[in-house]
Design a protein around this motif. Structure first.
Motif, PDB file in Angstrom:
ATOM      1  N   ALA A 132      23.970  88.808  17.649  1.00 47.47           N
ATOM      2  CA  ALA A 132      24.721  87.860  18.471  1.00 47.47           C
ATOM      3  C   ALA A 132      24.070  86.485  18.480  1.00 47.47           C
ATOM      4  CB  ALA A 132      24.830  88.389  19.901  1.00 47.47           C
ATOM      5  N   VAL A 133      22.733  86.446  18.407  1.00 52.33           N
ATOM      6  CA  VAL A 133      22.009  85.170  18.378  1.00 52.33           C
ATOM      7  C   VAL A 133      21.101  85.139  17.152  1.00 52.33           C
ATOM      8  CG1 VAL A 133      22.084  84.873  20.878  1.00 52.33           C
ATOM      9  CG2 VAL A 133      20.131  86.033  19.843  1.00 52.33           C
ATOM     10  N   GLY A 140      12.085  81.129  23.155  1.00 51.20           N
ATOM     11  CA  GLY A 140      12.860  80.011  23.670  1.00 51.20           C
ATOM     12  C   GLY A 140      12.302  78.639  23.340  1.00 51.20           C
ATOM     13  N   ASP A 141      10.971  78.486  23.366  1.00 45.59           N
ATOM     14  CA  ASP A 141      10.373  77.177  23.071  1.00 45.59           C
ATOM     15  C   ASP A 141      10.690  76.752  21.640  1.00 45.59           C
ATOM     16  OD1 ASP A 141       9.356  77.005  25.603  1.00 45.59           O
ATOM     17  OD2 ASP A 141       7.333  77.688  25.053  1.00 45.59           O
ATOM     18  N   MET A 168      20.379  84.881  26.427  1.00 46.94           N
ATOM     19  CA  MET A 168      20.115  85.789  25.313  1.00 46.94           C
ATOM     20  C   MET A 168      19.416  85.100  24.149  1.00 46.94           C
ATOM     21  SD  MET A 168      23.793  87.740  25.107  1.00 46.94           S
ATOM     22  CE  MET A 168      23.259  88.739  23.702  1.00 46.94           C
ATOM     23  N   GLY A 169      19.728  83.820  23.916  1.00 46.40           N
ATOM     24  CA  GLY A 169      19.188  83.094  22.768  1.00 46.40           C
ATOM     25  C   GLY A 169      20.250  82.156  22.227  1.00 46.40           C
ATOM     26  N   LYS A 190      27.866  93.000  30.775  1.00 45.34           N
ATOM     27  CA  LYS A 190      27.887  92.706  29.332  1.00 45.34           C
ATOM     28  C   LYS A 190      28.944  91.668  28.952  1.00 45.34           C
ATOM     29  CE  LYS A 190      24.611  95.638  28.555  1.00 45.34           C
ATOM     30  NZ  LYS A 190      23.240  95.157  28.227  1.00 45.34           N
ATOM     31  N   ARG A 191      29.420  90.909  29.936  1.00 46.22           N
ATOM     32  CA  ARG A 191      30.323  89.808  29.630  1.00 46.22           C
ATOM     33  C   ARG A 191      29.491  88.607  29.188  1.00 46.22           C
ATOM     34  NH1 ARG A 191      33.537  90.018  35.246  1.00 46.22           N
ATOM     35  NH2 ARG A 191      31.340  89.947  35.847  1.00 46.22           N
ATOM     36  N   ARG A 192      29.958  87.940  28.157  1.00 47.53           N
ATOM     37  CA  ARG A 192      29.173  86.860  27.570  1.00 47.53           C
ATOM     38  C   ARG A 192      29.869  85.509  27.690  1.00 47.53           C
ATOM     39  NH1 ARG A 192      27.121  89.972  22.010  1.00 47.53           N
ATOM     40  NH2 ARG A 192      25.658  91.372  23.085  1.00 47.53           N
TER      41      ARG A 192
END
Length: 252
Positions: A132-133, A140-141, A168-169, A190-192
């Motif tokens: 997904a990502v 994150g950095d 999530m990313g 789990k809704r995005r």
């Protein structure tokens, strides 16, 4: 379903461009009939191609600037036909993705098309499970540094935990001819939702605008150096409320 390899991706690109026919084309027809993920990608690429044509065609009808005409003459007395000038101008526009094209793409009247691209990306990637990502929130950095460099503006990751969404990313995508960032969040059900960000070369601003496609609602706006779209399978009131949080995060 196995993940498509790079050769398969190129085949889908060629299919979307109408460059595959015969038995190979029929085989891809059969695959797409049974593979909704691949079919969604092909449909999205075709819509983007149509959008690019719509964005470029009006520019080719505009008067060619004198400096470009001069650059296209390689000796005294040599002139180019209008068709040659138009073709050369098209190449210059494509090569200068952060210039004229960005001004067209991110101008307020075409912000809706920017939102359409974000919705298409949302529909494709939020249905991914393992991929997904591109870069996970745990890194994150690196993600924010990388995406900030690519889009040419400082990127922050809005904190939406108060609304129940965990980061999530993200990944690098494209808004026409320029880089764009997609940030993805997920709630306990789990809704995005996704936030789509790209440079706004015109520095024009718009109010919050809302559009909907199927069950995806998106709020989009231009704010100085950046353009934003937040999209999700939620209602208008909810998506606008989330948009305010995103806006405040970038104003800090």
């Amino acid at each position: 379903m196995t993940e498509p390899n790079h050769n398969e991706d190129w085949s889908l690109h060629a299919y979307a461009d109408g460059e595959i026919a015969g038995s190979e084309g029929r085989a891809l027809d059969e695959r797409l009939a049974e593979d909704p993920e691949a079919r969604a990608k092909v449909e999205a690429w075709r819509r983007q191609k149509a959008w690019l044509k719509e964005a470029f065609d009006p520019v080719l009808d505009e008067p060619v600037p004198a400096q470009i005409k001069a650059a296209l003459r390689h000796r005294r007395g040599f002139t180019l036909s209008p068709w040659a000038i138009a073709a050369a101008l098209a190449l210059l526009i494509i090569g200068a993705g952060a210039g004229w094209f960005a001004n067209l793409q991110m101008s307020a009247p075409q912000a809706k098309q920017f939102a359409d691209l974000a919705i298409e990306a949302h529909e494709i990637y939020t249905h991914e499970n393992r991929h997904a990502v591109e870069v996970a929130a745990s890194d994150g950095d690196h993600l924010t540094t990388w995406l900030s460099k690519r889009i040419g503006q400082k990127l922050v990751v809005p904190d939406l935990t108060a609304r129940g969404y965990t980061f999530m990313g993200g990944r690098l995508l494209a808004a026409g001819a320029q880089p764009a960032a997609q940030l993805m969040y997920e709630d306990q059900a789990k809704r995005r939702i996704t936030i789509f960000v790209a440079a706004n070369q015109t520095n024009k601003e718009t109010a919050f605008l809302v559009t909907q496609k199927d069950n995806v609602t998106a709020c989009y706006w231009l704010d100085g150096p950046l353009g934003f779209v937040i999209a999700g399978e939620t209602g208008r009131e909810d998506i606008v409320s989330l948009a305010h949080l995103v806006y405040q995060s970038f104003e800090m």
